[in-house]
Write a protein that holds these residues in place. Sequence first.
Motif, short mmCIF file in Angstrom:
data_model
loop_
_atom_site.label_atom_id
_atom_site.label_comp_id
_atom_site.label_asym_id
_atom_site.label_seq_id
_atom_site.Cartn_x
_atom_site.Cartn_y
_atom_site.Cartn_z
N ALA A 27 0.82 -1.21 0.00
CA ALA A 27 0.00 0.00 0.00
C ALA A 27 0.86 1.26 0.00
O ALA A 27 0.54 2.24 -0.69
N GLN A 28 1.94 1.26 0.77
CA GLN A 28 2.78 2.45 0.82
C GLN A 28 3.46 2.71 -0.52
O GLN A 28 3.58 3.86 -0.95
N ARG A 29 3.89 1.65 -1.19
CA ARG A 29 4.51 1.83 -2.50
C ARG A 29 3.48 2.31 -3.51
O ARG A 29 3.77 3.13 -4.38
N CYS A 30 2.25 1.82 -3.38
CA CYS A 30 1.17 2.26 -4.27
C CYS A 30 0.91 3.75 -4.07
O CYS A 30 0.71 4.49 -5.03
N ALA A 31 0.89 4.20 -2.81
CA ALA A 31 0.67 5.62 -2.53
C ALA A 31 1.76 6.47 -3.16
O ALA A 31 1.49 7.53 -3.76
N ARG A 32 3.01 6.03 -3.05
CA ARG A 32 4.12 6.76 -3.68
C ARG A 32 3.95 6.83 -5.19
O ARG A 32 4.17 7.87 -5.80
N ALA A 33 3.57 5.71 -5.77
CA ALA A 33 3.42 5.66 -7.22
C ALA A 33 2.35 6.61 -7.72
O ALA A 33 2.46 7.17 -8.82
N LEU A 34 1.32 6.82 -6.93
CA LEU A 34 0.19 7.66 -7.35
C LEU A 34 0.29 9.08 -6.82
O LEU A 34 -0.60 9.90 -7.06
N GLY A 35 1.37 9.38 -6.09
CA GLY A 35 1.58 10.75 -5.63
C GLY A 35 0.61 11.21 -4.56
O GLY A 35 0.25 12.39 -4.50
N VAL A 36 0.18 10.28 -3.70
CA VAL A 36 -0.73 10.63 -2.61
C VAL A 36 -0.11 10.23 -1.28
O VAL A 36 0.93 9.57 -1.23
N ASP A 37 -0.76 10.63 -0.20
CA ASP A 37 -0.22 10.34 1.13
C ASP A 37 -0.66 8.99 1.66
O ASP A 37 -0.02 8.45 2.58
N GLY A 38 -1.74 8.46 1.14
CA GLY A 38 -2.21 7.17 1.63
C GLY A 38 -3.22 6.54 0.70
O GLY A 38 -3.86 7.22 -0.12
N VAL A 39 -3.35 5.23 0.82
CA VAL A 39 -4.29 4.47 -0.01
C VAL A 39 -4.88 3.34 0.81
O VAL A 39 -4.22 2.79 1.70
N ALA A 40 -6.14 3.02 0.53
CA ALA A 40 -6.80 1.90 1.20
C ALA A 40 -7.67 1.18 0.18
O ALA A 40 -8.28 1.81 -0.69
N VAL A 41 -7.72 -0.13 0.29
CA VAL A 41 -8.55 -0.96 -0.59
C VAL A 41 -9.49 -1.79 0.28
O VAL A 41 -9.05 -2.50 1.18
N SER A 42 -10.78 -1.68 -0.01
CA SER A 42 -11.79 -2.47 0.68
C SER A 42 -12.64 -3.20 -0.35
O SER A 42 -12.82 -2.72 -1.47
N VAL A 43 -13.14 -4.36 0.04
CA VAL A 43 -14.08 -5.09 -0.81
C VAL A 43 -15.45 -5.08 -0.17
O VAL A 43 -15.58 -4.99 1.05
N THR A 44 -16.48 -5.16 -1.00
CA THR A 44 -17.85 -5.06 -0.54
C THR A 44 -18.64 -6.27 -1.01
O THR A 44 -19.17 -6.28 -2.12
N PRO A 45 -18.74 -7.31 -0.19
CA PRO A 45 -19.45 -8.52 -0.60
C PRO A 45 -20.94 -8.33 -0.82
O PRO A 45 -21.61 -9.21 -1.33
N GLY A 46 -21.52 -7.18 -0.43
CA GLY A 46 -22.91 -6.91 -0.73
C GLY A 46 -23.87 -7.13 0.42
O GLY A 46 -25.07 -7.26 0.20
N ASN A 47 -23.38 -7.13 1.65
CA ASN A 47 -24.26 -7.33 2.80
C ASN A 47 -24.33 -6.10 3.69
O ASN A 47 -24.74 -6.19 4.83
N GLY A 48 -23.90 -4.93 3.18
CA GLY A 48 -23.90 -3.72 3.96
C GLY A 48 -22.63 -3.49 4.74
O GLY A 48 -22.45 -2.45 5.35
N LEU A 49 -21.73 -4.46 4.72
CA LEU A 49 -20.44 -4.35 5.37
C LEU A 49 -19.33 -4.45 4.33
O LEU A 49 -19.53 -5.03 3.27
N ASN A 50 -18.18 -3.88 4.65
CA ASN A 50 -17.04 -4.08 3.75
C ASN A 50 -15.89 -4.68 4.53
O ASN A 50 -15.93 -4.78 5.74
N GLU A 51 -14.89 -5.09 3.80
CA GLU A 51 -13.72 -5.73 4.43
C GLU A 51 -12.46 -5.02 3.95
O GLU A 51 -12.20 -4.93 2.75
N LEU A 52 -11.70 -4.48 4.88
CA LEU A 52 -10.46 -3.79 4.55
C LEU A 52 -9.40 -4.82 4.20
O LEU A 52 -9.09 -5.70 5.00
N LEU A 53 -8.84 -4.69 3.01
CA LEU A 53 -7.79 -5.61 2.56
C LEU A 53 -6.40 -5.03 2.79
O LEU A 53 -5.54 -5.68 3.38
#
Length: 247
Positions: A27-53
Amino acid sequence: MATDDLAAVLESLRPAPGSGGLADMDAQRCARALGVDGVAVSVTPGNGLNELLWATPGASTRLEDLQFTLGQGPGPEVALSGAAVVVPDLAAEPAARWPVLLPEVLALGIGAVFCLPLRLGEVCLGTMTLQRARPGPLAQTPMSDARIVTHALTAALVKDEQSWDAFAAAQDSSHFYRAAVHQATGMVSAQANVSVAEALIRLRAYAFQQGRSLLEVAEDVVARRVHFRDDDADEPGPAPGGGTEGP
């Protein structure tokens, strides 16, 4: 160089033969590559909740936890609509859009957010949220690169038709970061005799009232330290019998 970081991130997300489709991401390398301070990826299985990956530590992780607890913000909007949410200046955003979340996010020192969907056709499988302390739009090149990363993430999640189904079926497994919330939602539904959707609303409201994260409250419910009664007039409280009652 940012191009080297981007190439490394994309290579890390390339689904390996025989894998379950869930690749790893720096994630930190991804943030550097995109020129931002931070990045987060979550998935949404469709039950109103998400899961932080994956998330960079600090503000991005806290932003995801706030959105998860409050149920509002760019991530929930993208998960619902399947369209990107780009807010280059959070301080200029109308308070009515995210009335509870917005002051909390500004207090974290986040000035801009860019949330993109992980789309498979018309279905939104999750989100990638970029944040930056400095307000202002994301330049065309990093935005294009961010979209390339979302395509790679989607491919990693659904390398074949079975991989996403397997993940969705296992969404409440104990190794997932927010497994306690899935379990606590079911327990509150039974305790208060309400639907799962209503149980999640009650959990979120209680967490906000207590100034705690949804995950922390969920862990208390699972451990029988907090019990939600079936009387709407009652506030959640300590579990009867010293916390030994069933769900």
